[in-house]
Design a protein around this motif. Sequence first.
Motif, short mmCIF file in Angstrom:
data_model
loop_
_atom_site.label_atom_id
_atom_site.label_comp_id
_atom_site.label_asym_id
_atom_site.label_seq_id
_atom_site.Cartn_x
_atom_site.Cartn_y
_atom_site.Cartn_z
N ALA A 46 0.83 -1.21 0.00
CA ALA A 46 0.00 0.00 0.00
C ALA A 46 0.87 1.26 0.00
CB ALA A 46 -0.93 0.00 1.21
N HIS A 47 1.96 1.21 0.75
CA HIS A 47 2.86 2.36 0.79
C HIS A 47 3.54 2.57 -0.57
CE1 HIS A 47 5.42 5.44 2.43
NE2 HIS A 47 6.52 4.76 2.14
N VAL A 48 3.95 1.47 -1.20
CA VAL A 48 4.54 1.55 -2.54
C VAL A 48 3.55 2.19 -3.50
CG1 VAL A 48 5.35 0.20 -4.51
CG2 VAL A 48 6.11 -0.39 -2.20
N GLN A 49 2.30 1.74 -3.45
CA GLN A 49 1.27 2.29 -4.33
C GLN A 49 1.07 3.78 -4.10
OE1 GLN A 49 -2.52 0.34 -3.83
NE2 GLN A 49 -3.39 1.22 -5.69
N GLN A 50 0.99 4.17 -2.85
CA GLN A 50 0.78 5.59 -2.52
C GLN A 50 1.97 6.45 -2.93
OE1 GLN A 50 -0.03 5.34 1.66
NE2 GLN A 50 -1.98 4.27 1.37
N TRP A 51 3.17 5.95 -2.71
CA TRP A 51 4.36 6.72 -3.07
C TRP A 51 4.42 6.95 -4.58
CZ3 TRP A 51 8.39 9.59 -1.62
CH2 TRP A 51 9.50 9.66 -2.47
N LEU A 52 4.18 5.91 -5.34
CA LEU A 52 4.27 6.03 -6.80
C LEU A 52 3.18 6.91 -7.37
CD1 LEU A 52 5.17 2.34 -7.71
CD2 LEU A 52 6.70 4.32 -7.74
N ALA A 53 2.03 6.96 -6.70
CA ALA A 53 0.91 7.77 -7.19
C ALA A 53 1.05 9.23 -6.79
CB ALA A 53 -0.41 7.23 -6.66
N GLY A 54 2.10 9.58 -6.05
CA GLY A 54 2.29 10.95 -5.58
C GLY A 54 2.24 11.96 -6.72
N GLN A 55 1.92 13.19 -6.38
CA GLN A 55 1.61 14.22 -7.38
C GLN A 55 2.74 14.42 -8.38
OE1 GLN A 55 -1.48 15.42 -7.35
NE2 GLN A 55 -1.08 16.44 -9.30
N ASP A 56 4.00 14.30 -7.92
CA ASP A 56 5.11 14.55 -8.84
C ASP A 56 5.44 13.36 -9.72
OD1 ASP A 56 5.95 13.13 -6.58
OD2 ASP A 56 8.04 13.72 -6.88
N LYS A 57 4.90 12.17 -9.35
CA LYS A 57 5.24 10.95 -10.10
C LYS A 57 4.06 10.45 -10.94
CE LYS A 57 6.43 9.33 -6.08
NZ LYS A 57 6.52 10.59 -5.35
N ARG A 58 2.89 10.34 -10.32
CA ARG A 58 1.67 9.92 -11.00
C ARG A 58 1.85 8.61 -11.76
NH1 ARG A 58 -2.14 14.36 -13.44
NH2 ARG A 58 -3.55 12.77 -12.67
N ILE A 59 2.33 7.61 -11.03
CA ILE A 59 2.52 6.27 -11.58
C ILE A 59 1.51 5.35 -10.91
CG2 ILE A 59 4.12 4.35 -11.89
CD1 ILE A 59 6.41 6.37 -11.63
N ASN A 60 0.68 4.72 -11.68
CA ASN A 60 -0.33 3.81 -11.15
C ASN A 60 0.19 2.37 -11.10
OD1 ASN A 60 -2.17 5.90 -11.00
ND2 ASN A 60 -3.32 5.32 -12.82
N VAL A 61 0.22 1.79 -9.92
CA VAL A 61 0.37 0.36 -9.74
C VAL A 61 -0.76 -0.06 -8.80
CG1 VAL A 61 2.86 0.39 -10.11
CG2 VAL A 61 1.96 0.53 -7.78
N SER A 62 -0.87 -1.33 -8.52
CA SER A 62 -1.92 -1.78 -7.61
C SER A 62 -1.35 -2.72 -6.56
CB SER A 62 -3.06 -2.47 -8.38
OG SER A 62 -2.57 -3.60 -9.08
N THR A 63 -2.19 -3.08 -5.61
CA THR A 63 -1.82 -4.00 -4.54
C THR A 63 -2.71 -5.22 -4.63
OG1 THR A 63 -1.13 -2.20 -3.08
CG2 THR A 63 -1.71 -4.29 -2.04
N SER A 64 -2.11 -6.39 -4.62
CA SER A 64 -2.86 -7.64 -4.62
C SER A 64 -2.63 -8.32 -3.28
CB SER A 64 -2.40 -8.55 -5.78
OG SER A 64 -3.19 -9.71 -5.85
N THR A 65 -3.72 -8.59 -2.56
CA THR A 65 -3.60 -9.15 -1.21
C THR A 65 -4.06 -10.61 -1.17
OG1 THR A 65 -5.83 -8.65 -0.40
CG2 THR A 65 -4.20 -6.85 -0.36
N PHE A 66 -3.82 -11.23 -0.03
CA PHE A 66 -4.21 -12.62 0.15
C PHE A 66 -5.71 -12.82 0.03
CE2 PHE A 66 -4.85 -10.85 4.32
CZ PHE A 66 -5.92 -11.56 4.85
#
Length: 394
Positions: A332-352
Amino acid sequence: MNIAQLRADTPGVEQLIHFNNAGAALMPDPVIDVMTRHLQFEARLGGYEAAGQRAAELENVYGAIGRLINADPDEIAVIENATRAWDMAFYSLPLQPGDVVLTSTTEYAGNFIPYLQLKQQRGIEIRLIPNDEQGQVSLGALQDMLGDERVALVSLPMIATNGGPVQPIEQIGALARDAGVLFLLDACQGVGQMPIDVRKIGCHLLAATSRKYLRGPRGMGFLYVEKSLCQNLEPAFLDLHAASLLTPDTFKIRDDARRFENWECNVAAKLGLGAAVEYALAQGIEPMWQRIQQLANHLRHRLAEVPGVTLRDRGALTSGIVTFTRQDSSAAHVQQWLAGQDKRINVSTSTFRSTLLDMQQRGLQEVSRASVHAYNTEGEIDALIEALMRMPRI
């Protein structure tokens, strides 16, 4: 492939870097245009009247899907989403107490829950096909398991939502056919990403979605039902589209796969699905698949260079879904960091919660998922890697 044209057709790439194609890919202009034109048509003319005017285009959707997967139009049902399409197929199967369903450890929780429901309601049995050393289902084990005459169904996803292998679906289909066992294939992550030929696969039923690699709208999917099987399956639900009321005491179910549909549908989304299929066919599914594999392999190579990152994909043949974990950081932290305003990179999180059996077997709670499409670029992958390199540990 003309990558520049793919990107020119995709307005979303001007705003962000999208690596969540296994969730919902960015729609191209032809899909957006078809849908918005129809919504405007409905607003000016009325919903029923607008649909009537688009009868020929709506009929063409079935032919387009048929060309995509090498099926006849009357073997296709267009349904409001892939989950409901899969449900309509599964719950219509005449499974009896003691019947055995074979599935994989990579099965999606949304499919496994119905297995458990019918285990409670009808007394069916669920058995897991062991994996081979590369992480896909063991064909030898499957062949042995099919020797049990109580096996009534093989049902699994061709590509798991949390990454993993592309299953050897043609070999699985051949083994199921030889054993006289039905084969239900969840192709949600495969359709639009790689060539799909239901005749070569040998599946009896196949469910897929519009919103992932097909790049169509959300809230739309389709079901393939082999013609020789179709009339032997009575859908779990019927309405006046799926059947006709003949007398106050009798009704007749229609002969084709549209017996699994219902009367009401999102006409704009259905037209959008058709446009997405036509767009994919025009680009070429085989070159699309080659491009996706090239990008995914490049991404895996680059991720292996990032300190603290562990790749989590398995399989002799992998797909455009690339999964990884980062030491000391949650997905979740990776997803939030990458989506930050200066980066705007979309990834997702897959959970158990989505793939419980596979995740438990591998000792994972979650993974980061970066899923590439043909319109992505090596430069976008480099931007993702650079952002991960700069990401602070928590």
